[in-house]
Scaffold this motif. Sequence first.
Motif, PDB file in Angstrom:
ATOM      1  N   ILE A   1      -3.336  -8.068  22.888  1.00 10.70           N
ATOM      2  CA  ILE A   1      -2.232  -7.555  23.837  1.00 10.70           C
ATOM      3  C   ILE A   1      -2.490  -8.501  25.097  1.00 10.70           C
ATOM      4  O   ILE A   1      -1.753  -9.153  25.589  1.00 10.70           O
ATOM      5  N   ALA A   2      -3.820  -8.309  25.504  1.00 13.49           N
ATOM      6  CA  ALA A   2      -4.338  -9.174  26.758  1.00 13.49           C
ATOM      7  C   ALA A   2      -4.034 -10.451  26.614  1.00 13.49           C
ATOM      8  O   ALA A   2      -3.410 -11.237  27.487  1.00 13.49           O
ATOM      9  N   VAL A   3      -4.377 -10.993  25.409  1.00 13.57           N
ATOM     10  CA  VAL A   3      -4.078 -12.627  25.268  1.00 13.57           C
ATOM     11  C   VAL A   3      -2.557 -12.895  25.106  1.00 13.57           C
ATOM     12  O   VAL A   3      -2.157 -13.792  25.739  1.00 13.57           O
TER      13      VAL A   3
ATOM     14  N   TRP B   1      -9.576 -19.799  26.516  1.00 12.03           N
ATOM     15  CA  TRP B   1      -9.802 -19.421  25.107  1.00 12.03           C
ATOM     16  C   TRP B   1      -9.684 -20.392  24.161  1.00 12.03           C
ATOM     17  O   TRP B   1     -10.282 -20.427  23.118  1.00 12.03           O
ATOM     18  N   LEU B   2      -8.583 -21.353  24.532  1.00  9.27           N
ATOM     19  CA  LEU B   2      -8.389 -22.433  23.499  1.00  9.27           C
ATOM     20  C   LEU B   2      -9.855 -23.163  23.406  1.00  9.27           C
ATOM     21  O   LEU B   2     -10.247 -23.505  22.339  1.00  9.27           O
ATOM     22  N   ALA B   3     -10.357 -23.553  24.627  1.00 12.37           N
ATOM     23  CA  ALA B   3     -11.637 -24.242  24.539  1.00 12.37           C
ATOM     24  C   ALA B   3     -12.856 -23.708  23.909  1.00 12.37           C
ATOM     25  O   ALA B   3     -13.535 -24.392  23.292  1.00 12.37           O
ATOM     26  N   SER B   4     -13.047 -22.247  23.946  1.00 12.27           N
ATOM     27  CA  SER B   4     -13.873 -21.395  23.244  1.00 12.27           C
ATOM     28  C   SER B   4     -13.641 -21.306  21.859  1.00 12.27           C
ATOM     29  O   SER B   4     -14.479 -20.792  20.980  1.00 12.27           O
ATOM     30  N   GLY B   5     -12.457 -21.457  21.349  1.00 17.00           N
ATOM     31  CA  GLY B   5     -11.921 -21.048  19.967  1.00 17.00           C
ATOM     32  C   GLY B   5     -11.556 -19.830  19.683  1.00 17.00           C
ATOM     33  O   GLY B   5     -11.374 -19.325  18.789  1.00 17.00           O
TER      34      GLY B   5
ATOM     35  N   LEU C   1      -8.979 -18.565  20.872  1.00 18.11           N
ATOM     36  CA  LEU C   1      -7.491 -18.490  20.849  1.00 18.11           C
ATOM     37  C   LEU C   1      -7.452 -19.772  20.121  1.00 18.11           C
ATOM     38  O   LEU C   1      -7.715 -21.052  20.439  1.00 18.11           O
ATOM     39  N   LYS C   2      -6.622 -20.097  18.927  1.00 11.36           N
ATOM     40  CA  LYS C   2      -6.179 -21.340  18.261  1.00 11.36           C
ATOM     41  C   LYS C   2      -5.095 -21.622  17.466  1.00 11.36           C
ATOM     42  O   LYS C   2      -4.636 -20.331  16.973  1.00 11.36           O
TER      43      LYS C   2
ATOM     44  N   VAL D   1       3.917 -16.960  18.019  1.00 16.15           N
ATOM     45  CA  VAL D   1       3.631 -15.698  17.382  1.00 16.15           C
ATOM     46  C   VAL D   1       2.187 -15.789  17.391  1.00 16.15           C
ATOM     47  O   VAL D   1       1.457 -16.555  16.710  1.00 16.15           O
ATOM     48  N   LEU D   2       1.370 -14.538  18.058  1.00 15.42           N
ATOM     49  CA  LEU D   2       0.016 -14.457  18.159  1.00 15.42           C
ATOM     50  C   LEU D   2      -0.433 -13.554  17.037  1.00 15.42           C
ATOM     51  O   LEU D   2       0.208 -12.468  16.924  1.00 15.42           O
TER      52      LEU D   2
END
Length: 108
Positions: free
Chosen positions: A48-50, A65-69, A71-72, A98-99
């Motif tokens: 939910i925070a993301v 998050w994208l850089a660290s993986g 979130l992808k 959609v997450l």
Amino acid sequence: MTEQPSTLSSNTLYAKLLEETAPITWQELQPFFARGALLMVEGTQDLIAVAQAVAENDQDKVSGWLASGQLKKIDDDCAADLLARDPALWAVVVAPWVLVQERVEQAA
């Protein structure tokens, strides 16, 4: 006092996203994958925070998050793995995305 309305707004958005989060199967997510609209959230992150950061266009958090993986975008290999395993998933919509997050049952 000027920060209170934005905090309330942020809390309201978090609560709204939480209410809209639901279990879902990979089968139901496949059309979103085909459109390239699925983002996988690492299991250590608060889904939910993301979602809230994405909804609020918080570029610093999302790019981190994208850089660290953490979130992808779901790729073909990840999709094949999800199809083979059919794990328990939770999802929330933050248009156009959609997450999704794999949920691991915790022992009581």
